[in-house]
Design an enzyme around this catalytic site. Structure first.
Site: not given
Ligand code: EPZ
Length: 421
Positions: A22-23, A93, A117, A122-126, A308, A330, A400
């Site tokens: 999926k990912n 998301r 969620c 789950r911020p997207v600032d990066l 995960d 995480i 999902r």
């Molecule tokens: C991906 O989510 C996966 N989803 C998640 O899988 C997985 O748990 C996660 O990576 C960690 O491995 C997909 O790939 C679609 P992150 P993602 O950005 O990319 C912080 C599942 O069960 N962060 O790696 O959204 C964030 O808050 C899902 O299949 C920022 O601060 O996760 C977190 O603490 C759940 N700013 C850390 O980074 C940002 O702009 C890691 O999040 C982005 C993230």
């Protein structure tokens, strides 16, 4: 809403095939927007999240064609609108992944801000800062991210991720593929799904190097052409079925997978007492009827233990011999399955980002509620080893991320059925 009813006490035994990841499928589908012709993506899992992404494309005017082998052909040239609406983004998301490709390929994008969620803010600032580093002008207003590329298009940039972000790395990598000049992403995510995306971009004529390491170099190209690509196997689905077999003291052979992409999980299963054998595209786990031993877990970015798989190992520890500490580094709120497992008699104490799990010989079936995707998988595992029936509600979370979960578990001998709610 559908529910799952599981009658525990069966030692799983059998073989199943693993679906596409999926990912990996989600970023790869988003990356098809970069091409200047039709692109075919194969081995997509039949999951609600994939349907949502295809529905999102439909809303933007792209009509994906699904062939007899359920591969999807996407022709981004038919796109009519560059808006990803909130009512779809709020359900998934990962829709944020269309932001980078749209700005890079079409010069602008309007994508609803994904809310938080169940597992965290789950911020997207990066994602936003990475695109700004490439010259994009971005406003966030009315719950939407409105992005525009500069005159002449995005420019290659050096960008340091102050937090390792999987989809953040993927979004910026996709944007950089069509930017002018070279981009270097530092402290990038190393997940296998990032590598799969890089391979897909290169199959379309891109120039991505270093995926799988923490420094990824992308040389932007003028255009990306049509390609056909097969999505990698799902390492989390693989790990989930291995843990289910281990929890029941049973045996499972998972096929169409890859043992090299979940080594941290296999090591922990061996520590729990599992006998593991592997081949090029299969893994066999056998507990020989033994009760698993508790293990300590600390989640961290790949190649360390994946977040995960945290919930699934809490279920394993809940019936294991001994006590195991599970540390979640995480996400800030990824222990909600614990409170549902308390209803089944699990002995788990949560202190901040640590769950101390003391194994008990028996759990008791009970009505429980799924709260998020991987939490719901852990409730299924607990139900498989509990005495009596467990009724799991809100299983849309499961749908999902786990294709045909009841059929696959039935093939392993589980007593599980779906009741329409
Ligand atoms: C991906 O989510 C996966 N989803 C998640 O899988 C997985 O748990 C996660 O990576 C960690 O491995 C997909 O790939 C679609 P992150 P993602 O950005 O990319 C912080 C599942 O069960 N962060 O790696 O959204 C964030 O808050 C899902 O299949 C920022 O601060 O996760 C977190 O603490 C759940 N700013 C850390 O980074 C940002 O702009 C890691 O999040 C982005 C993230």
């Amino acid at each position: 809403m559908d529910k799952l009813i599981i009658t525990g006490g069966v030692r799983l035994d059998g073989e199943i095939r693993i679906s596409g990841a999926k990912n990996s499928a989600l970023p790869i589908l988003a990356a098809t927007l970069l091409a200047d012709g039709p692109v075919t993506v194969a081995n997509l899992p039949h999951l609600h999240d994939i349907t949502t992404m295809i529905e999102l494309f439909g809303r933007m005017g792209i009509e994906p064609v699904i062939d007899e082998k359920l591969a999807v052909e996407i022709d981004p040239r038919t796109i009519k609108t560059l808006v990803a609406p909130y009512e779809l983004v709020k359900t998934m998301r990962a829709s944020i992944l269309v932001l980078g490709p749209m700005v890079a390929r079409f010069g602008e994008a309007e994508v609803a801000l994904p809310g938080g969620c169940a597992i965290g803010s789950r911020p997207v600032d990066l994602h936003i800062r990475g695109l700004e580093a490439m010259g994009a002008m971005i406003e966030v207003e009315g719950g939407y991210i409105k992005a525009k590329a500069p005159e002449g298009g995005l420019r290659g940039a050096h960008f340091f991720f102050d937090t390792v972000s999987v989809t953040g790395t993927e979004n910026i990598m996709m944007a950089a593929a069509l930017a002018k000049g070279r981009s270097v992403l530092q402290n990038a995510a190393r997940e296998p799904e990032v590598v799969d995306l890089a391979n897909f971009i290169n199959a379309m004529g891109g120039k991505v190097q270093g995926a799988g390491t923490d420094t990824i170099t992308i040389d932007g190209v003028e255009r990306l052409h049509s390609a056909t690509y097969k999505v990698m196997p799902d390492r989390i689905e693989t790990g989930t079925y291995l843990v289910a077999a281990a929890a029941t003291g049973g045996r499972v052979k998972v096929k169409d997978t890859d043992p090299t992409i979940l080594e941290a999980v296999l090591e922990k299963l061996k520590e729990a007492g599992a006998e593991i054998t592997t081949g090029e595209d299969w893994i066999e786990l056998n507990m020989h009827g033994k009760r698993p031993k508790a293990v300590n877990i600390r989640t961290a970015p790949y190649p360390a233990f994946p977040t995960d798989m945290q919930a699934q190992f809490i279920s394993l520890n809940a019936i294991a011999e001994g006590t195991g500490a599970v540390i979640e580094t995480i996400f800030e709120n990824r222990f909600m399955h614990v409170y549902e497992m308390h209803r089944m008699g699990a002995h788990i104490q949560v202190e901040g980002n640590t769950a101390i799990v003391t194994g008990t010989l028996k759990l008791k079936g009970a009505p429980v509620m799924a709260t998020d995707l991987r939490a719901s998988a852990s409730l299924v595992i607990s139900a498989l080893v509990a005495e009596g029936d467990t009724l799991i509600d809100r299983i849309y979370h499961i749908d999902r991320g786990y294709e045909c979960i009841e059929e696959k578990l039935q093939m392993l001998g589980a007593r599980i059925r779906r009741v329409p709610g």
